[in-house]
Design an enzyme around this catalytic site. Structure first.
Site, mmCIF file in Angstrom:
data_model
loop_
_atom_site.group_PDB
_atom_site.id
_atom_site.type_symbol
_atom_site.label_atom_id
_atom_site.label_comp_id
_atom_site.label_asym_id
_atom_site.label_seq_id
_atom_site.Cartn_x
_atom_site.Cartn_y
_atom_site.Cartn_z
ATOM 1 N N CYS A 1 0.826 -1.213 0.000
ATOM 2 C CA CYS A 1 0.000 0.000 0.000
ATOM 3 C C CYS A 1 0.862 1.265 0.000
ATOM 4 O O CYS A 1 1.625 1.507 0.942
ATOM 5 C CB CYS A 1 -0.901 -0.047 1.237
ATOM 6 S SG CYS A 1 -1.716 1.490 1.649
ATOM 7 N N CYS B 1 0.214 3.661 2.922
ATOM 8 C CA CYS B 1 0.739 3.044 4.145
ATOM 9 C C CYS B 1 2.249 3.293 4.254
ATOM 10 O O CYS B 1 2.774 3.539 5.345
ATOM 11 C CB CYS B 1 0.469 1.537 4.154
ATOM 12 S SG CYS B 1 -1.278 1.114 4.119
#
Length: 165
Positions: free
Chosen positions: A88, A91
């Protein structure tokens, strides 16, 4: 003809010198990248962020199997849990901020990470459908969930207003 041979030999000599120079630069780059790896490994040893598994979560945060209907926080100080995935992009942007906060608030706040791909049960427990999802857990009271990437200032504001009042 002799002049052509001299030029060919000169070009060959210059080419080999250029190749040796590139090889030396590549070795230097490898050395520098190894040094970067060593620095990162040292940083990881000093990190205050703990990766949680299901069992660690039940021991450190909440035993949701023993108390499925009621939130009973087990920690002795407030906590932040970053639900993330290794693939991600947002993230990855949040990760250094979370690590920085873990170091800054060491001893005041526990900081955890949960890989949603590895710990799907935990992600499901908190209704994590989008990542990153950050769970702010005060020592007393209900946890608060924020979905999406946050900047350091936003984290600090929540820490001041929810975790450390």
């Amino acid at each position: 003809m002799k002049s052509m041979i001299k030029n060919t030999l000169l070009l060959a000599a210059l080419s080999s010198i250029a190749l040796m120079s590139c090889s030396a630069q590549q070795k230097e780059k490898k050395t520098n990248s190894n040094q970067v790896v060593n620095v990162k490994q040292k940083e990881k040893k000093n990190m205050k962020v703990t990766e949680l598994t299901k069992e660690e979560f039940k021991n450190k945060v909440m035993d949701y199997e023993a108390n499925p209907q009621e939130w009973k926080y087990k920690g002795d100080k407030p906590a932040i849990i970053d639900f993330y995935a290794t693939w991600c992009g947002p993230c990855k942007q949040v990760a250094p901020i979370v690590e920085s906060l873990a170091n800054e608030y060491d001893g005041k706040i526990d900081v955890y990470k949960v890989d949603v791909d590895q710990q799907q049960e935990l992600a499901g427990l908190f209704g994590v459908q989008s990542i990153p999802t950050i769970l702010f857990i005060p020592k007393d009271g209900q946890p608060q969930k924020v979905v999406g990437a946050m900047g350091k200032g936003q984290f600090e504001e929540v820490i001041r207003n929810v975790l450390i009042k």
